[in-house]
Enzyme design. Structure first.
Site, PDB file in Angstrom:
ATOM      1  N   ASP A  67       0.819  -1.213   0.000  1.00 41.78           N
ATOM      2  CA  ASP A  67       0.000   0.000   0.000  1.00 41.78           C
ATOM      3  C   ASP A  67       0.851   1.261   0.000  1.00 41.78           C
ATOM      4  O   ASP A  67       2.068   1.195   0.186  1.00 41.78           O
ATOM      5  CB  ASP A  67      -0.959  -0.002   1.209  1.00 41.78           C
ATOM      6  CG  ASP A  67      -0.259  -0.393   2.514  1.00 41.78           C
ATOM      7  OD1 ASP A  67       0.981  -0.484   2.527  1.00 41.78           O
ATOM      8  OD2 ASP A  67      -0.960  -0.610   3.507  1.00 41.78           O
ATOM      9  N   ASP A 136      -6.893  -2.774  14.721  1.00 42.91           N
ATOM     10  CA  ASP A 136      -8.301  -3.158  14.481  1.00 42.91           C
ATOM     11  C   ASP A 136      -8.403  -4.402  13.588  1.00 42.91           C
ATOM     12  O   ASP A 136      -9.475  -4.729  13.087  1.00 42.91           O
ATOM     13  CB  ASP A 136      -9.082  -1.987  13.861  1.00 42.91           C
ATOM     14  CG  ASP A 136      -8.475  -1.514  12.538  1.00 42.91           C
ATOM     15  OD1 ASP A 136      -7.510  -2.150  12.045  1.00 42.91           O
ATOM     16  OD2 ASP A 136      -8.974  -0.514  11.985  1.00 42.91           O
ATOM     17  N   HIS A 138      -6.780  -4.907  10.670  1.00 44.26           N
ATOM     18  CA  HIS A 138      -6.659  -4.720   9.216  1.00 44.26           C
ATOM     19  C   HIS A 138      -5.334  -5.252   8.676  1.00 44.26           C
ATOM     20  O   HIS A 138      -4.346  -5.300   9.396  1.00 44.26           O
ATOM     21  CB  HIS A 138      -6.883  -3.258   8.805  1.00 44.26           C
ATOM     22  CG  HIS A 138      -5.787  -2.297   9.150  1.00 44.26           C
ATOM     23  ND1 HIS A 138      -5.967  -1.216   9.981  1.00 44.26           N
ATOM     24  CD2 HIS A 138      -4.487  -2.230   8.759  1.00 44.26           C
ATOM     25  CE1 HIS A 138      -4.842  -0.531  10.079  1.00 44.26           C
ATOM     26  NE2 HIS A 138      -3.922  -1.133   9.353  1.00 44.26           N
ATOM     27  N   GLU A 143      -9.432  -1.676   5.886  1.00 40.04           N
ATOM     28  CA  GLU A 143     -10.057  -1.341   7.158  1.00 40.04           C
ATOM     29  C   GLU A 143     -11.345  -2.144   7.364  1.00 40.04           C
ATOM     30  O   GLU A 143     -11.872  -2.732   6.411  1.00 40.04           O
ATOM     31  CB  GLU A 143     -10.379   0.155   7.160  1.00 40.04           C
ATOM     32  CG  GLU A 143      -9.149   1.052   7.098  1.00 40.04           C
ATOM     33  CD  GLU A 143      -8.396   1.148   8.424  1.00 40.04           C
ATOM     34  OE1 GLU A 143      -8.324   0.143   9.163  1.00 40.04           O
ATOM     35  OE2 GLU A 143      -7.872   2.231   8.711  1.00 40.04           O
TER      36      GLU A 143
END
Ligand code: GLP
Length: 257
Positions: A67, A136, A138, A143
Site C-alpha cells: 500500500d 483493528d 486490518h 479497514e
C-alpha cells in the site's frame, strides 16, 4: 493458519526471516509482497544481515508493496516508498527497478491500481506475502468493512488507524485520510503468507484474526481460508488466544516439516 509464538520479537523476526531466506535460496527469482509499519523492521534487518554475510541475494527478486498513502510523493519521508528504501531496499542487493510501490500521486487511481494488479499477474503472482496487522485487525489498509474479495483500490483510513499512525507524523492532521491498497482478495492469492504481530496492542487483533469468525470487520481473518499462512508473534500479541499452547506445540511440528 499456523501460529508461531516466540518469547521475544527478536526471535520471531529471525524465524520469519528464515522462512523468507529459505524461499529466496530455493527460488532466487521469487516474487515477494512486502509490508511497511514498525513491525517488520527487525525482520528486514535480519535479511539485510544475511545478504551482507552472502547467505542470500535479492539480485533477481522482484517485490510489490501492499500500500501507499494517497497524496504523498515517494520522496516524502512518511511515504511507504521512502520507508522501504530506508529500511530494506538500500540495505540489500535488490535492483530498485525490480521493486514496486503504488504511486501515491497517481491522478487516475483506478488506472494505477489496475496496472499494479496486472504487473503482479504478469510476474506470475506473489510467492510470499509479508504482512503486519493493524490494531483493528486490518491487513494492508483494508479497514473494517472492506470486502474479503476486494482488489487493489483507493481506501479510507479509520480514526483508529489515523490515531495509531499519527506517531510517525508531526500531528494527527498530517496523516493522509486515504491510501491505495492491495485488496484482501489480492493478498489472499499469494502462495504463502507471513504475518508478524508484536506487543499487547495487537492482542485483540490477533485474537480476532485467529479465533474470531471470518469477517470483513477483521480483514486479517480472511487468512483463515488460506492454506499456507503463518503468524509469527510474541507472547504479548498471543496473550488473548484461547488455544495458544496448542498452536505453539503444533507449529513446532509444522516448522520441522
Ligand atoms: C499500517 C499499514 C499496515 C501495518 C499497520 C501496522 O496501517 N498499512 O500494513 O500492518 O500499519 O503498523 P505497525 O507495524 O507500525 O504497528
Amino acid at each position: 493458519m499456523e501460529i508461531v509464538i516466540c518469547k521475544t520479537k527478536k526471535e520471531a523476526s529471525r524465524k520469519a526471516a528464515d522462512m523468507i531466506a529459505k524461499l529466496v535460496k530455493e527460488n532466487p527469482k521469487c516474487v515477494l509482497g512486502l509490508a511497511t509499519g514498525s513491525t517488520p523492521v527487525e525482520m528486514y534487518d535480519c535479511l539485510a544481515k544475511d545478504v551482507k554475510a552472502k547467505k542470500i541475494s535479492f539480485k533477481n527478486v522482484k517485490s510489490w508493496n501492499l500500500d501507499e498513502y494517497y497524496g504523498l510523493a515517494p520522496t516524502h519521508d512518511q511515504s511507504y516508498r521512502y520507508f522501504m528504501n530506508e529500511n530494506f531496499f538500500d540495505k540489500i542487493d535488490i535492483k530498485k527497478s525490480n521493486t514496486h510501490v503504488l504511486n501515491g500521486l497517481a491522478k487516475d487511481w483506478r488506472k494505477e491500481c489496475a496496472a499494479y494488479e496486472a504487473q503482479i499477474k504478469k510476474a506470475g503472482g506473489i510467492d510470499l506475502q509479508v504482512l503486519g496487522i493493524g490494531s483493528d485487525g486490518h491487513i494492508a489498509f483494508n479497514e473494517p468493512g472492506s470486502s474479503l474479495a476486494s482488489r487493489t483500490r483507493i481506501v479510507y483510513l479509520t480514526p483508529q488507524t489515523i490515531k495509531d499512525n499519527a506517531r510517525f507524523f508531526k500531528k494527527a492532521s498530517d496523516v493522509p485520510v486515504s491510501a491505495l491498497s492491495m485488496g484482501v482478495g489480492t493478498i489472499c492469492e499469494a502462495k504463502k503468507v507471513v504475518l508478524l504481530a508484536f506487543g499487547k496492542n495487537k492482542a485483540d487483533a490477533v485474537k480476532g484474526m485467529v479465533e474470531g469468525g471470518m469477517s470483513q470487520f477483521c480483514t486479517a481473518s480472511a487468512l483463515q481460508a488460506h492454506n499456507d499462512a503463518w503468524v509469527f508473534c510474541d507472547e504479548e500479541a498471543a496473550s488473548k488466544l484461547k488455544l495458544k499452547k496448542f498452536y505453539a506445540w503444533r507449529s513446532e511440528i509444522e516448522m520441522k516439516g
